[in-house]
Write a protein that holds these residues in place. Structure first.
Motif, PDB file in Angstrom:
ATOM      1  N   THR A 143       0.804  -1.225   0.000  1.00  9.86           N
ATOM      2  CA  THR A 143       0.000   0.000   0.000  1.00  9.86           C
ATOM      3  C   THR A 143       0.839   1.278   0.000  1.00  9.86           C
ATOM      4  N   ASP A 144       2.133   1.158  -0.234  1.00  8.31           N
ATOM      5  CA  ASP A 144       3.005   2.339  -0.222  1.00  8.31           C
ATOM      6  C   ASP A 144       2.985   3.017  -1.590  1.00  8.31           C
ATOM      7  N   ALA A 145       2.163   4.058  -1.730  1.00  8.15           N
ATOM      8  CA  ALA A 145       2.016   4.744  -3.016  1.00  8.15           C
ATOM      9  C   ALA A 145       3.279   5.502  -3.417  1.00  8.15           C
ATOM     10  N   SER A 146       4.167   5.790  -2.469  1.00 14.55           N
ATOM     11  CA  SER A 146       5.385   6.526  -2.804  1.00 14.55           C
ATOM     12  C   SER A 146       6.280   5.742  -3.763  1.00 14.55           C
ATOM     13  N   VAL A 147       6.120   4.424  -3.818  1.00  8.65           N
ATOM     14  CA  VAL A 147       6.865   3.591  -4.762  1.00  8.65           C
ATOM     15  C   VAL A 147       6.582   4.034  -6.202  1.00  8.65           C
ATOM     16  N   PHE A 148       5.391   4.608  -6.414  1.00 13.44           N
ATOM     17  CA  PHE A 148       4.960   4.941  -7.773  1.00 13.44           C
ATOM     18  C   PHE A 148       4.970   6.439  -8.067  1.00 13.44           C
ATOM     19  N   LEU A 149       5.660   7.215  -7.265  1.00 15.51           N
ATOM     20  CA  LEU A 149       5.684   8.658  -7.500  1.00 15.51           C
ATOM     21  C   LEU A 149       6.537   9.045  -8.703  1.00 15.51           C
ATOM     22  N   LEU A 150       7.612   8.312  -8.960  1.00 20.38           N
ATOM     23  CA  LEU A 150       8.523   8.661 -10.046  1.00 20.38           C
ATOM     24  C   LEU A 150       8.445   7.713 -11.234  1.00 20.38           C
ATOM     25  N   GLU A 151       7.819   6.572 -11.056  1.00 13.87           N
ATOM     26  CA  GLU A 151       7.820   5.563 -12.121  1.00 13.87           C
ATOM     27  C   GLU A 151       6.733   4.534 -11.853  1.00 13.87           C
ATOM     28  N   ASN A 152       6.351   3.809 -12.915  1.00 10.84           N
ATOM     29  CA  ASN A 152       5.357   2.747 -12.797  1.00 10.84           C
ATOM     30  C   ASN A 152       5.934   1.444 -13.331  1.00 10.84           C
ATOM     31  N   ARG A 218      14.800   6.502 -31.798  1.00 11.31           N
ATOM     32  CA  ARG A 218      14.267   7.837 -31.613  1.00 11.31           C
ATOM     33  C   ARG A 218      15.268   8.676 -30.827  1.00 11.31           C
ATOM     34  N   LYS A 219      15.100   9.961 -30.898  1.00 10.79           N
ATOM     35  CA  LYS A 219      15.963  10.861 -30.154  1.00 10.79           C
ATOM     36  C   LYS A 219      15.642  10.771 -28.676  1.00 10.79           C
ATOM     37  N   GLY A 220      16.633  11.041 -27.851  1.00 13.24           N
ATOM     38  CA  GLY A 220      16.415  11.033 -26.412  1.00 13.24           C
ATOM     39  C   GLY A 220      15.447  12.129 -25.997  1.00 13.24           C
ATOM     40  N   PRO A 221      14.754  11.947 -24.887  1.00 18.64           N
ATOM     41  CA  PRO A 221      13.779  12.943 -24.445  1.00 18.64           C
ATOM     42  C   PRO A 221      14.438  14.258 -24.080  1.00 18.64           C
ATOM     43  N   ASP A 222      13.780  15.349 -24.392  1.00 23.76           N
ATOM     44  CA  ASP A 222      14.284  16.660 -24.014  1.00 23.76           C
ATOM     45  C   ASP A 222      14.311  16.759 -22.494  1.00 23.76           C
ATOM     46  N   SER A 223      15.458  17.165 -21.933  1.00 21.50           N
ATOM     47  CA  SER A 223      15.608  17.171 -20.479  1.00 21.50           C
ATOM     48  C   SER A 223      14.659  18.147 -19.801  1.00 21.50           C
ATOM     49  N   LEU A 224      14.441  19.297 -20.394  1.00 22.94           N
ATOM     50  CA  LEU A 224      13.521  20.270 -19.804  1.00 22.94           C
ATOM     51  C   LEU A 224      12.094  19.739 -19.832  1.00 22.94           C
ATOM     52  N   ALA A 225      11.712  19.166 -20.945  1.00 21.34           N
ATOM     53  CA  ALA A 225      10.362  18.607 -21.061  1.00 21.34           C
ATOM     54  C   ALA A 225      10.165  17.481 -20.048  1.00 21.34           C
ATOM     55  N   LYS A 226      11.206  16.701 -19.818  1.00 23.03           N
ATOM     56  CA  LYS A 226      11.124  15.593 -18.862  1.00 23.03           C
ATOM     57  C   LYS A 226      10.896  16.126 -17.443  1.00 23.03           C
ATOM     58  N   ILE A 227      11.631  17.153 -17.072  1.00 19.62           N
ATOM     59  CA  ILE A 227      11.461  17.754 -15.745  1.00 19.62           C
ATOM     60  C   ILE A 227      10.052  18.334 -15.596  1.00 19.62           C
ATOM     61  N   LYS A 229       7.344  17.454 -17.165  1.00 21.61           N
ATOM     62  CA  LYS A 229       6.354  16.384 -17.087  1.00 21.61           C
ATOM     63  C   LYS A 229       6.357  15.726 -15.711  1.00 21.61           C
ATOM     64  N   GLU A 230       7.533  15.451 -15.168  1.00 30.16           N
ATOM     65  CA  GLU A 230       7.628  14.857 -13.830  1.00 30.16           C
ATOM     66  C   GLU A 230       6.939  15.747 -12.799  1.00 30.16           C
ATOM     67  N   PHE A 231       7.176  17.043 -12.896  1.00 30.58           N
ATOM     68  CA  PHE A 231       6.565  18.002 -11.981  1.00 30.58           C
ATOM     69  C   PHE A 231       5.045  18.009 -12.138  1.00 30.58           C
ATOM     70  N   ALA A 232       4.568  17.972 -13.389  1.00 32.87           N
ATOM     71  CA  ALA A 232       3.123  17.973 -13.642  1.00 32.87           C
ATOM     72  C   ALA A 232       2.446  16.710 -13.101  1.00 32.87           C
ATOM     73  N   GLN A 250       6.457  16.540   0.492  1.00 33.91           N
ATOM     74  CA  GLN A 250       7.832  17.034   0.562  1.00 33.91           C
ATOM     75  C   GLN A 250       8.499  17.015  -0.813  1.00 33.91           C
ATOM     76  N   LEU A 251       8.237  15.956  -1.581  1.00 33.03           N
ATOM     77  CA  LEU A 251       8.819  15.842  -2.912  1.00 33.03           C
ATOM     78  C   LEU A 251       8.334  16.966  -3.819  1.00 33.03           C
ATOM     79  N   LEU A 252       7.059  17.297  -3.719  1.00 32.54           N
ATOM     80  CA  LEU A 252       6.501  18.360  -4.552  1.00 32.54           C
ATOM     81  C   LEU A 252       7.109  19.718  -4.211  1.00 32.54           C
ATOM     82  N   VAL A 253       7.304  19.991  -2.930  1.00 34.12           N
ATOM     83  CA  VAL A 253       7.939  21.249  -2.515  1.00 34.12           C
ATOM     84  C   VAL A 253       9.350  21.339  -3.091  1.00 34.12           C
ATOM     85  N   LEU A 254      10.091  20.240  -3.034  1.00 35.04           N
ATOM     86  CA  LEU A 254      11.454  20.230  -3.545  1.00 35.04           C
ATOM     87  C   LEU A 254      11.482  20.349  -5.074  1.00 35.04           C
TER      88      LEU A 254
END
Length: 307
Positions: A143-152, A218-227, A229-232, A250-254
């Motif tokens: 039940t730890d949802a934090s496992v899925f904050l950055l990836e699935n 394919r070309k690698g993902p744009d680093s700015l776009a990646k950041i 999207k992660e934030f969104a 806490q992660l969102l604040v950072l």
């Protein structure tokens, strides 16, 4: 004693090449109470005709078509809304299911909100490549949802969930895949459970919606776009207003600080501190994970200077 109805939400789009083999595998399920809700997203090939032919011959298949193209995520949202079952499973148009898939998932879901399994990679012709998803991802139960904050790590084709989860689902947002969204919400309910069996042949080809093996050129993902999207995505998860979201808060604040800074030492340290959960899914060495964490040291403004 009658069994609970399971709805299979099958989404299609220009899938004529592999669709018949997938439909045959769905119809071959050994679980007796199944409906197949097929929703086509405006295919230009013979996909709809194939679906209609199967619908005419199998009463458990119901076919619908969108009047306009909704896209991958919103199409699954609509397909799920058309399902009547106590349990709902998701199906892509190009995979091949083990005949025991639904029966095993229903039998093992227990008190969990959602259950999923491993899958074996096959090539375009359906031949085994010798690999499976668990070779490149760690799978989680709990039940730890934090496992899925950055990836699935849960592929949509592998999951089955209880209808009661629908009460908690806000509208799907295309910025995050539907399977990730479902899993994150399920972790905040009764949790998710993993079956250590390959119950789907997961076809890898150039036209697939997802490319877990990164086989497409394919070309690698744009680093700015990646950041961005992660934030969104973090903002979207935060909007659900679940309790016990300390790590997310806490992660969102950072991350917010990272969006306005040249360096984000606090974010990198936080991810290091919580690496057992935040980086749990990644099947990488300790050194590789440290290298990954080091990338979070770069703030958005510094990244912008080099783009």
């Amino acid at each position: 004693m009658s069994k609970a109805l399971v709805s299979i939400a099958l989404c299609t789009y220009n899938g004529e090449k592999y669709l018949p083999e997938q439909l045959e595998s769905l119809l071959a399920q050994d679980y007796p109470e199944i409906e197949i809700i097929a929703l086509d997203d405006g295919s230009k090939d013979n996909t709809l005709a194939i679906l209609k032919t199967y619908e005419a011959n199998y009463p458990q298949i119901k076919v619908y078509q969108n009047t306009e193209n909704l896209g991958y995520v919103k199409n699954f949202e609509k397909a799920i809304s058309l399902c009547n079952g106590e349990y709902i499973a998701l199906a892509d148009q190009d995979d091949i299911w083990d005949s025991r898939k639904i029966s095993l998932q229903v039998a093992k879901i227990g008190s969990y909100s959602l259950i999923y399994h491993d899958s074996a990679f096959v090539d375009e012709e359906g031949k085994a490549t010798g690999g499976k998803v668990s070779d490149i991802r760690n799978f989680y139960t709990g039940t730890d949802a934090s496992v899925f904050l950055l990836e699935n790590c849960v592929s949509g084709h592998s999951l089955l969930f209880k209808r009661e989860l629908l009460v908690q689902l806000a509208p799907f947002n295309p910025i995050v895949f539907h399977d990730w969204w479902l899993v994150y919400i399920a972790c905040h309910q009764a949790g998710i459970c993993y079956i250590d069996e390959c119950l789907v042949k997961y076809r890898q080809h150039q036209n697939a919606s997802t490319d877990l093996l990164k086989s497409k050129k394919r070309k690698g993902p744009d680093s700015l776009a990646k950041i961005e999207k992660e934030f969104a995505i973090l903002q979207l998860f935060h909007s659900l207003n679940f309790k016990n979201q300390d790590v997310l808060n806490q992660l969102l604040v950072l991350y917010q600080h990272r969006m306005h800074a040249y360096f984000s030492f606090g974010l990198a340290f936080f991810i290091f501190k919580h690496r057992k959960s935040l980086l749990f899914i990644k099947k990488k060495s300790r050194t590789s994970k440290l290298n990954l964490i080091s990338k979070y040291l770069w703030g958005y403004k510094l990244k912008k200077l080099f783009n």
